[in-house]
Design a protein around this motif. Sequence first.
Motif, mmCIF file in Angstrom:
data_model
loop_
_atom_site.group_PDB
_atom_site.id
_atom_site.type_symbol
_atom_site.label_atom_id
_atom_site.label_comp_id
_atom_site.label_asym_id
_atom_site.label_seq_id
_atom_site.Cartn_x
_atom_site.Cartn_y
_atom_site.Cartn_z
ATOM 1 N N VAL A 14 -48.042 19.283 -6.140
ATOM 2 C CA VAL A 14 -48.123 19.719 -4.735
ATOM 3 C C VAL A 14 -46.867 20.499 -4.355
ATOM 4 N N GLU A 15 -45.717 20.011 -4.747
ATOM 5 C CA GLU A 15 -44.453 20.699 -4.449
ATOM 6 C C GLU A 15 -44.429 22.087 -5.082
ATOM 7 N N ASN A 16 -44.855 22.177 -6.333
ATOM 8 C CA ASN A 16 -44.862 23.473 -7.016
ATOM 9 C C ASN A 16 -45.884 24.429 -6.409
ATOM 10 N N MET A 17 -47.015 23.900 -5.973
ATOM 11 C CA MET A 17 -48.009 24.747 -5.302
ATOM 12 C C MET A 17 -47.435 25.248 -3.984
ATOM 13 N N THR A 18 -46.776 24.368 -3.232
ATOM 14 C CA THR A 18 -46.191 24.748 -1.948
ATOM 15 C C THR A 18 -45.166 25.867 -2.138
ATOM 16 N N LYS A 19 -44.303 25.720 -3.149
ATOM 17 C CA LYS A 19 -43.266 26.723 -3.407
ATOM 18 C C LYS A 19 -43.836 28.079 -3.775
ATOM 19 N N ASN A 20 -44.969 28.098 -4.441
ATOM 20 C CA ASN A 20 -45.501 29.338 -4.996
ATOM 21 C C ASN A 20 -46.769 29.847 -4.317
ATOM 22 N N MET A 21 -47.224 29.149 -3.286
ATOM 23 C CA MET A 21 -48.488 29.499 -2.644
ATOM 24 C C MET A 21 -48.482 30.910 -2.072
ATOM 25 N N SER A 22 -47.419 31.318 -1.414
ATOM 26 C CA SER A 22 -47.415 32.654 -0.810
ATOM 27 C C SER A 22 -47.454 33.745 -1.878
ATOM 28 N N VAL A 23 -46.816 33.519 -3.018
ATOM 29 C CA VAL A 23 -46.858 34.489 -4.119
ATOM 30 C C VAL A 23 -48.281 34.597 -4.659
ATOM 31 N N LEU A 24 -48.902 33.453 -4.899
ATOM 32 C CA LEU A 24 -50.272 33.441 -5.426
ATOM 33 C C LEU A 24 -51.242 34.077 -4.424
ATOM 34 N N ARG A 25 -51.079 33.743 -3.162
ATOM 35 C CA ARG A 25 -51.940 34.296 -2.103
ATOM 36 C C ARG A 25 -51.795 35.815 -2.044
ATOM 37 N N THR A 26 -50.562 36.293 -2.110
ATOM 38 C CA THR A 26 -50.295 37.725 -2.063
ATOM 39 C C THR A 26 -50.914 38.440 -3.266
ATOM 40 N N MET A 27 -50.869 37.811 -4.420
ATOM 41 C CA MET A 27 -51.463 38.411 -5.617
ATOM 42 C C MET A 27 -52.968 38.621 -5.455
ATOM 43 N N LEU A 28 -53.600 37.772 -4.648
ATOM 44 C CA LEU A 28 -55.039 37.910 -4.405
ATOM 45 C C LEU A 28 -55.331 38.815 -3.212
ATOM 46 N N HIS A 29 -54.268 39.361 -2.613
ATOM 47 C CA HIS A 29 -54.395 40.235 -1.439
ATOM 48 C C HIS A 29 -55.121 39.534 -0.295
ATOM 49 N N SER A 31 -54.803 37.320 3.299
ATOM 50 C CA SER A 31 -53.948 36.920 4.421
ATOM 51 C C SER A 31 -53.970 35.390 4.500
ATOM 52 N N GLN A 32 -53.068 34.849 5.280
ATOM 53 C CA GLN A 32 -53.074 33.401 5.490
ATOM 54 C C GLN A 32 -54.397 32.957 6.105
ATOM 55 N N ALA A 33 -54.909 33.733 7.044
ATOM 56 C CA ALA A 33 -56.180 33.389 7.700
ATOM 57 C C ALA A 33 -57.335 33.411 6.706
ATOM 58 N N GLU A 34 -57.355 34.404 5.823
ATOM 59 C CA GLU A 34 -58.438 34.492 4.835
ATOM 60 C C GLU A 34 -58.402 33.319 3.860
ATOM 61 N N LEU A 35 -57.201 32.991 3.363
ATOM 62 C CA LEU A 35 -57.088 31.863 2.442
ATOM 63 C C LEU A 35 -57.437 30.556 3.147
ATOM 64 N N ALA A 36 -56.981 30.399 4.374
ATOM 65 C CA ALA A 36 -57.303 29.191 5.141
ATOM 66 C C ALA A 36 -58.807 29.021 5.271
ATOM 67 N N ALA A 48 -48.065 26.196 8.326
ATOM 68 C CA ALA A 48 -47.165 25.036 8.334
ATOM 69 C C ALA A 48 -46.867 24.549 6.918
ATOM 70 N N ILE A 49 -47.844 24.621 6.035
ATOM 71 C CA ILE A 49 -47.615 24.225 4.638
ATOM 72 C C ILE A 49 -46.695 25.236 3.957
ATOM 73 N N GLU A 50 -46.969 26.521 4.130
ATOM 74 C CA GLU A 50 -46.141 27.559 3.495
ATOM 75 C C GLU A 50 -44.692 27.504 3.975
ATOM 76 N N THR A 51 -44.484 27.158 5.239
ATOM 77 C CA THR A 51 -43.126 27.098 5.780
ATOM 78 C C THR A 51 -42.512 25.700 5.640
ATOM 79 N N ARG A 52 -43.219 24.830 4.951
ATOM 80 C CA ARG A 52 -42.764 23.459 4.658
ATOM 81 C C ARG A 52 -42.566 22.595 5.902
ATOM 82 N N LYS A 53 -43.312 22.904 6.945
ATOM 83 C CA LYS A 53 -43.275 22.067 8.141
ATOM 84 C C LYS A 53 -44.330 20.971 8.071
ATOM 85 N N ARG A 54 -45.210 21.105 7.098
ATOM 86 C CA ARG A 54 -46.274 20.120 6.909
ATOM 87 C C ARG A 54 -46.481 19.936 5.416
#
Length: 97
Positions: A14-29, A31-36, A48-54
Motif C-alpha cells: 500500500v505504501e509503495n502504491m501510494t508513493k507511485n500512484m501519480s506516476v502510474l496514473r500519469t502513464m495511463l494519461h 486524470s484523478q477524476a477518471e482514475l477515481a 487525499a490518498i495521493e497527497t498522503r492525507k488519507r
Amino acid sequence: MPCRLDEQLKELAVENMTKNMSVLRTMLHLSQAELATLIGVGRQTLVAIETRKRKMTWSTFLSLLFVFSQNKETNSLLEIFGIYSPEMKEIYSDINS
C-alpha cells in the motif's frame, strides 16, 4: 489453500502504491477524476490518498492494482516499484490454478 499475506507485506505494498500512484496514473494519461471513477471512489478520496492525507484501503489498493496491471507499461513497473511482490504473485497465481 493459498497462504495469506501478512499485514506487514500489505502495508508495504500500500505504501509503495501510494508513493507511485501519480506516476502510474500519469502513464495511463488519466486524470484523478477518471482514475477515481474507474476504481469506484470519489476524486477527493483519490486526491487525499495521493497527497498522503488519507491512508489507502486494501480494497482500493486491489482496485488500483487491477487497473495498473492491465497496461503493459504500468504492469512492468508494479514489481519494480515493490507494489506487486513475489509473495503476492505466488498467492494470486495459486488462486488461479
